[in-house]
Design a protein around this motif. Sequence first.
Motif, mmCIF file in Angstrom:
data_model
loop_
_atom_site.group_PDB
_atom_site.id
_atom_site.type_symbol
_atom_site.label_atom_id
_atom_site.label_comp_id
_atom_site.label_asym_id
_atom_site.label_seq_id
_atom_site.Cartn_x
_atom_site.Cartn_y
_atom_site.Cartn_z
ATOM 1 N N ARG A 48 55.292 8.302 50.508
ATOM 2 C CA ARG A 48 55.230 7.572 49.236
ATOM 3 C C ARG A 48 53.810 7.109 48.908
ATOM 4 N N ASP A 49 53.256 6.263 49.714
ATOM 5 C CA ASP A 49 51.902 5.766 49.507
ATOM 6 C C ASP A 49 51.329 5.367 50.855
ATOM 7 N N CYS A 50 50.019 5.182 50.905
ATOM 8 C CA CYS A 50 49.360 4.876 52.174
ATOM 9 C C CYS A 50 48.423 3.690 52.009
ATOM 10 N N VAL A 51 48.268 2.936 53.078
ATOM 11 C CA VAL A 51 47.364 1.787 53.097
ATOM 12 C C VAL A 51 46.594 1.796 54.412
ATOM 13 N N VAL A 52 45.426 1.175 54.392
ATOM 14 C CA VAL A 52 44.637 1.034 55.615
ATOM 15 C C VAL A 52 44.882 -0.360 56.173
ATOM 16 N N GLU A 53 45.238 -0.419 57.439
ATOM 17 C CA GLU A 53 45.472 -1.690 58.134
ATOM 18 C C GLU A 53 44.712 -1.638 59.456
ATOM 19 N N VAL A 54 43.733 -2.519 59.626
ATOM 20 C CA VAL A 54 42.904 -2.592 60.821
ATOM 21 C C VAL A 54 42.325 -1.206 61.162
ATOM 22 N N GLY A 55 41.795 -0.531 60.154
ATOM 23 C CA GLY A 55 41.148 0.751 60.353
ATOM 24 C C GLY A 55 42.073 1.930 60.552
ATOM 25 N N GLN A 56 43.367 1.734 60.461
ATOM 26 C CA GLN A 56 44.358 2.797 60.656
ATOM 27 C C GLN A 56 45.080 3.069 59.338
ATOM 28 N N LEU A 57 45.268 4.333 58.998
ATOM 29 C CA LEU A 57 45.987 4.698 57.785
ATOM 30 C C LEU A 57 47.483 4.758 58.079
ATOM 31 N N TRP A 58 48.261 3.956 57.347
ATOM 32 C CA TRP A 58 49.717 3.897 57.486
ATOM 33 C C TRP A 58 50.339 4.356 56.181
ATOM 34 N N CYS A 59 51.366 5.190 56.273
ATOM 35 C CA CYS A 59 52.034 5.702 55.079
ATOM 36 C C CYS A 59 53.472 5.200 55.017
ATOM 37 N N ARG A 60 53.851 4.771 53.819
ATOM 38 C CA ARG A 60 55.248 4.402 53.568
ATOM 39 C C ARG A 60 55.995 5.702 53.345
ATOM 40 N N VAL A 61 57.061 5.895 54.080
ATOM 41 C CA VAL A 61 57.818 7.140 54.024
ATOM 42 C C VAL A 61 59.309 6.845 53.922
ATOM 43 N N SER A 62 60.044 7.866 53.513
ATOM 44 C CA SER A 62 61.507 7.823 53.592
ATOM 45 C C SER A 62 61.948 9.133 54.223
ATOM 46 N N LEU A 63 63.097 9.103 54.864
ATOM 47 C CA LEU A 63 63.636 10.316 55.466
ATOM 48 C C LEU A 63 64.066 11.264 54.353
ATOM 49 N N ALA A 64 63.693 12.533 54.449
ATOM 50 C CA ALA A 64 64.050 13.511 53.422
ATOM 51 C C ALA A 64 65.569 13.658 53.316
ATOM 52 N N ASP A 65 66.261 13.594 54.438
ATOM 53 C CA ASP A 65 67.715 13.765 54.439
ATOM 54 C C ASP A 65 68.483 12.467 54.198
ATOM 55 N N SER A 66 67.804 11.324 54.301
ATOM 56 C CA SER A 66 68.417 10.007 54.064
ATOM 57 C C SER A 66 67.395 9.123 53.357
ATOM 58 N N PRO A 67 67.160 9.329 52.056
ATOM 59 C CA PRO A 67 66.086 8.630 51.348
ATOM 60 C C PRO A 67 66.197 7.111 51.343
ATOM 61 N N GLY A 68 67.353 6.575 51.660
ATOM 62 C CA GLY A 68 67.511 5.126 51.715
ATOM 63 C C GLY A 68 66.853 4.506 52.942
ATOM 64 N N ILE A 69 66.518 5.314 53.925
ATOM 65 C CA ILE A 69 65.840 4.813 55.130
ATOM 66 C C ILE A 69 64.342 4.960 54.918
ATOM 67 N N THR A 70 63.666 3.823 54.816
ATOM 68 C CA THR A 70 62.235 3.814 54.551
ATOM 69 C C THR A 70 61.509 2.931 55.557
ATOM 70 N N GLY A 71 60.225 3.177 55.695
ATOM 71 C CA GLY A 71 59.384 2.370 56.565
ATOM 72 C C GLY A 71 57.979 2.948 56.579
ATOM 73 N N TYR A 72 57.198 2.543 57.562
ATOM 74 C CA TYR A 72 55.807 2.970 57.675
ATOM 75 C C TYR A 72 55.581 3.689 58.992
ATOM 76 N N VAL A 73 54.750 4.736 58.924
ATOM 77 C CA VAL A 73 54.331 5.461 60.119
ATOM 78 C C VAL A 73 52.827 5.683 60.049
#
Length: 94
Positions: A61-86
């Motif tokens: 979905r979108d990405c942010v930098v946190e303490v020098g690390q790039l984190w992306c907000r994602v959802s599962l392709a097969d279960s779009p209601g499950i979201t989080g950051y990786v």
Amino acid sequence: MRRSTPAAILMLLLISGCGGLGSRAVVEGAGPDELLKLRAGPGLGFNVILGLPDGTRLIRRDCVVEVGQLWCRVSLADSPGITGYVSEDYLSDL
């Protein structure tokens, strides 16, 4: 002709592959016996929602930098209601 700042930012985000509209990605590099942690927020201090094995298809979905690390907000392709950051380090474009 003058381009507005929001339009320029949106264009940069889309080019970078982290646009808010979503791009397809797959988990890669976690390892055969490891899982990539899907977290509640962008950083190691957030709770783990679940573990994702290599090959898991995601919508980035979108990405942010946190303490020098790039984190992306994602959802599962097969279960779009499950979201989080990786961590973006473990994502490959499809």
